[in-house]
Write a protein that holds these residues in place. Structure first.
Motif, PDB file in Angstrom:
ATOM      1  N   THR A   1      -7.098  -1.806   0.020  1.00  0.00           N
ATOM      2  CA  THR A   1      -6.708  -2.948   0.853  1.00  0.00           C
ATOM      3  C   THR A   1      -7.778  -4.039   0.827  1.00  0.00           C
ATOM      4  O   THR A   1      -7.470  -5.218   0.613  1.00  0.00           O
ATOM      5  CB  THR A   1      -6.452  -2.494   2.305  1.00  0.00           C
TER       6      THR A   1
ATOM      7  N   ARG B   1      -7.962  -5.753  -2.639  1.00  0.00           N
ATOM      8  CA  ARG B   1      -6.855  -6.681  -2.852  1.00  0.00           C
ATOM      9  C   ARG B   1      -7.106  -7.996  -2.117  1.00  0.00           C
ATOM     10  O   ARG B   1      -6.901  -9.075  -2.659  1.00  0.00           O
ATOM     11  CB  ARG B   1      -5.529  -6.071  -2.401  1.00  0.00           C
TER      12      ARG B   1
ATOM     13  N   THR C   1       1.382  -0.627  -6.146  1.00  0.00           N
ATOM     14  CA  THR C   1       2.225  -1.770  -5.805  1.00  0.00           C
ATOM     15  C   THR C   1       3.404  -1.893  -6.766  1.00  0.00           C
ATOM     16  O   THR C   1       4.531  -2.138  -6.341  1.00  0.00           O
ATOM     17  CB  THR C   1       1.384  -3.062  -5.801  1.00  0.00           C
TER      18      THR C   1
ATOM     19  N   VAL D   1       6.200  -9.322  -8.592  1.00  0.00           N
ATOM     20  CA  VAL D   1       4.762  -9.218  -8.889  1.00  0.00           C
ATOM     21  C   VAL D   1       4.129 -10.598  -8.907  1.00  0.00           C
ATOM     22  O   VAL D   1       3.077 -10.828  -8.312  1.00  0.00           O
ATOM     23  CB  VAL D   1       4.510  -8.483 -10.231  1.00  0.00           C
TER      24      VAL D   1
ATOM     25  N   ASN E   1       3.920 -12.268  -5.397  1.00  0.00           N
ATOM     26  CA  ASN E   1       3.302 -11.469  -4.362  1.00  0.00           C
ATOM     27  C   ASN E   1       1.798 -11.700  -4.391  1.00  0.00           C
ATOM     28  O   ASN E   1       1.276 -12.401  -5.250  1.00  0.00           O
ATOM     29  CB  ASN E   1       3.633  -9.990  -4.625  1.00  0.00           C
ATOM     30  N   THR E   2       1.127 -11.063  -3.456  1.00  0.00           N
ATOM     31  CA  THR E   2      -0.335 -11.121  -3.394  1.00  0.00           C
ATOM     32  C   THR E   2      -0.959 -10.817  -4.746  1.00  0.00           C
ATOM     33  O   THR E   2      -1.940 -11.431  -5.144  1.00  0.00           O
ATOM     34  CB  THR E   2      -0.846 -10.081  -2.367  1.00  0.00           C
ATOM     35  N   TRP E   3      -0.369  -9.882  -5.462  1.00  0.00           N
ATOM     36  CA  TRP E   3      -0.940  -9.470  -6.740  1.00  0.00           C
ATOM     37  C   TRP E   3      -0.716 -10.506  -7.842  1.00  0.00           C
ATOM     38  O   TRP E   3      -1.351 -10.455  -8.880  1.00  0.00           O
ATOM     39  CB  TRP E   3      -0.348  -8.128  -7.173  1.00  0.00           C
TER      40      TRP E   3
ATOM     41  N   ARG F   1       6.086   0.539  -5.957  1.00  0.00           N
ATOM     42  CA  ARG F   1       6.786   0.107  -4.746  1.00  0.00           C
ATOM     43  C   ARG F   1       7.800  -0.988  -5.091  1.00  0.00           C
ATOM     44  O   ARG F   1       8.926  -0.988  -4.609  1.00  0.00           O
ATOM     45  CB  ARG F   1       5.778  -0.379  -3.704  1.00  0.00           C
ATOM     46  N   PHE F   2       7.395  -1.940  -5.937  1.00  0.00           N
ATOM     47  CA  PHE F   2       8.299  -3.014  -6.346  1.00  0.00           C
ATOM     48  C   PHE F   2       9.491  -2.470  -7.111  1.00  0.00           C
ATOM     49  O   PHE F   2      10.624  -2.906  -6.903  1.00  0.00           O
ATOM     50  CB  PHE F   2       7.576  -4.044  -7.211  1.00  0.00           C
TER      51      PHE F   2
ATOM     52  N   GLY G   1      -4.578   0.060  -7.426  1.00  0.00           N
ATOM     53  CA  GLY G   1      -3.866  -0.809  -6.492  1.00  0.00           C
ATOM     54  C   GLY G   1      -2.633  -1.420  -7.126  1.00  0.00           C
ATOM     55  O   GLY G   1      -1.562  -1.466  -6.519  1.00  0.00           O
TER      56      GLY G   1
END
Length: 161
Positions: free
Chosen positions: A13, A16, A61, A94, A97-99, A64-65, A57
């Motif tokens: 966390t 990221r 993620t 992706v 998103n944050t990533w 999850r996506f 990470g």
């Protein structure tokens, strides 16, 4: 949840957040450890280097996506294009998103190829396992889709300037 899993999650966390705020290259392992409230030695117990933190990470993620996309497109279970919809949704999610910002920054530096091949090979085997799709070479489809990834990223970057 075990204490060790809590520490791993805290590291992921915090990393990221730092990657998003400062960028992958500007973030140091020391900063990640400080943000997680742990000593660097403990961070190295869980992860050998910063790339490994990013890869874990990203992998969590990405899975999850994929699960979200599969659920969203489950009503198209008989449609062979469902697979393409899920892959498109994966890249769309992706990159938005944050990533997304981090993903674009590290694409040339961190080898995500093997991870994405595994993710999409598993997805291909799951979604195209029925008899009607046995003639499809799923692994070649995965390689072709990942070959198009660069174009998808360029398109995303051009549309978000």
């Amino acid at each position: 949840m075990k204490k060790s899993q809590e520490v791993r999650n805290k590291i992921l966390t915090c990393s990221r957040q730092l990657f998003q705020k400062q960028g992958y290259n500007a973030t140091t392992v020391r900063q990640i450890a400080d943000a997680a409230g742990i000593q660097r030695g403990l961070l190295y117990y869980y992860f050998k280097h910063k790339e490994e933190i990013f890869i874990e990470g990203f992998t969590v993620t990405a899975h999850r996506f994929i699960e979200t996309a599969k659920s969203e497109f489950s009503k198209y279970h008989d449609n062979p294009f469902r697979y393409l919809l899920i892959v498109y949704a994966y890249f769309h999610i992706v990159l938005n998103n944050t990533w997304g910002k981090i993903y674009i920054e590290v694409t040339d530096k961190v080898s995500l190829r093997e991870i994405e091949i595994k993710i999409f090979d598993d997805l291909t085997n799951e979604l195209l396992s029925d008899q009607a799709n046995k003639e499809w070479n799923g692994h070649l489809m995965v390689l072709a889709l990942l070959g198009m990834k660069h174009e998808l990223i360029l398109e995303f970057c051009n549309n978000n300037k």
